[in-house]
Design an enzyme around this catalytic site. Structure first.
Site, PDB file in Angstrom:
ATOM      1  CB  ALA A  92      17.157  43.157  -9.172  1.00 15.03           C
ATOM      2  CB  THR A 112      18.102  37.614  -6.792  1.00 15.79           C
ATOM      3  OG1 THR A 112      18.244  38.949  -7.532  1.00 15.79           O
ATOM      4  CG2 THR A 112      16.669  37.360  -6.252  1.00 15.79           C
ATOM      5  CB  VAL A 114      19.837  48.672  -9.063  1.00 10.79           C
ATOM      6  CG1 VAL A 114      20.804  48.273 -10.119  1.00 10.79           C
ATOM      7  CG2 VAL A 114      18.330  48.972  -9.291  1.00 10.79           C
ATOM      8  CE  LYS A 115      23.339  41.326  -4.146  1.00  8.03           C
ATOM      9  NZ  LYS A 115      23.424  39.953  -4.683  1.00  8.03           N
ATOM     10  CB  ILE A 116      26.042  48.900  -8.287  1.00 11.60           C
ATOM     11  CG1 ILE A 116      24.687  49.393  -8.693  1.00 11.60           C
ATOM     12  CG2 ILE A 116      27.094  49.369  -9.240  1.00 11.60           C
ATOM     13  CD1 ILE A 116      24.350  49.468 -10.005  1.00 11.60           C
TER      14      ILE A 116
END
Ligand code: E4P
Length: 216
Positions: A56, A27, A82-84
Site C-alpha cells: 500500500a 497496489t 508500505v510502499k515508499i
C-alpha cells in the site's frame, strides 16, 4: 519466484487466489483510482482474501508525512507492506520504518544506484519498473540482472520485486535471472497459461473421442 498481482481490483485478486498462484498483491494510487471504493477500504477488503504481503503506497513525500501515513496503513492489517517512493526523504522513512519493524517496498526504482541505497536503508522489497524503462528504449531486464548481482555480492536481504510487467516473457526472464518476486497485471497471469498447441491438442482429443464413441 513469488507471484504478486498488480491491481486494486478485488474480483481479479479473488480469481488469482482461486488459480492457486498468488503470493501477494501490489497496489498504487493510480490502480486505486480505477476502483470506486476509497483506497483504505479497498486495502481492508484485499487483506481479507490474501494472507501474503499487500503493498500500500503513501501519498506524502516528506519524511514525517510518510512515517505517519505508514503507521496508519499498517493498522489496516498485519500483512500490509508500505510502499515508499525512492527519493531522499523516502530513504529516511525506510530506515525509520525498518527500525520500527514495519515492512517497506521502495517504489519507482529505475537505476542500480537507487536499488543499492534502498537496500542499505533496510527496504524489505525493491521495485524496479522494467516496463516503463522498456517504454523509453532502455532494457528494463538489464536493471534486474544488475540489481540481483549487486544484492548477491553483498548478501542484502532486500527482495527484488520486478514491477511494471507488461507481458509473459518479462515474467519468464525475471525467473531465469532469479528475481525473488514478480508483480504482474491480471491479464499477464491469464496469458502465462495460454498456448495454441494446448488448445489445438485439447480440441482434437475431445473430437477424436466423440467420433470414436458416437455409435457406442
Ligand atoms: C508496482 O508496484 C507498480 O504498481 C506497477 O508495477 C506499475 O506498473 P505500470 O508501469 O504498468 O504502471
Amino acid at each position: 519466484m513469488k507471484f504478486f498481482i498488480d491491481t486494486a481490483n478485488i474480483e481479479e485478486i479473488k480469481d488469482a487466489v482461486l488459480m492457486g498462484v498468488l503470493d501477494g498483491v501490489t497496489t498504487n494510487p493510480s490502480l486505486a483510482a480505477k476502483e470506486s471504493a476509497p483506497y483504505r477500504d479497498l486495502l481492508k477488503e484485499i487483506c481479507k482474501v490474501v494472507s501474503g504481503p499487500v503493498s500500500a503506497e503513501v501519498l506524502a513525500t516528506d519524511f514525517e508525512g510518510m512515517v505517519k501515513e505508514a503507521n496508519e496503513l499498517v493498522e489496516i492489517a498485519d500483512n500490509i507492506v508500505v510502499k515508499i517512493p525512492t527519493i531522499s526523504e523516502g530513504l529516511k522513512a525506510i530506515k525509520a520504518l525498518n527500525q520500527q519493524g514495519i515492512m517497506t517496498n521502495a517504489t519507482l526504482v529505475f537505476s542500480p544506484s537507487q536499488a543499492l541505497l534502498v537496500a542499505k536503508a533496510g527496504a524489505s522489497y525493491v521495485s524496479p519498473f522494467i516496463g516503463r524503462l522498456d517504454d523509453i528504449s532502455s532494457l528494463g531486464m538489464d536493471l534486474i540482472q544488475n540489481i540481483v548481482t549487486i544484492y548477491n555480492n553483498y548478501n542484502f536481504n532486500t527482495e527484488v520485486l520486478v514491477a511494471s510487467v507488461r507481458h509473459p516473457m518479462h515474467v519468464v526472464e525475471a525467473a531465469l535471472i532469479g528475481a525473488d518476486v514478480c508483480t504482474m497485471p491480471y491479464k499477464v497471469i491469464k496469458n502465462l497459461i495460454k498456448h495454441p498447441l494446448t488448445d489445438i491438442g485439447l480440441k482434437k482429443f475431445i473430437a477424436d473421442y466423440k467420433k470414436a464413441n458416437k455409435d457406442k
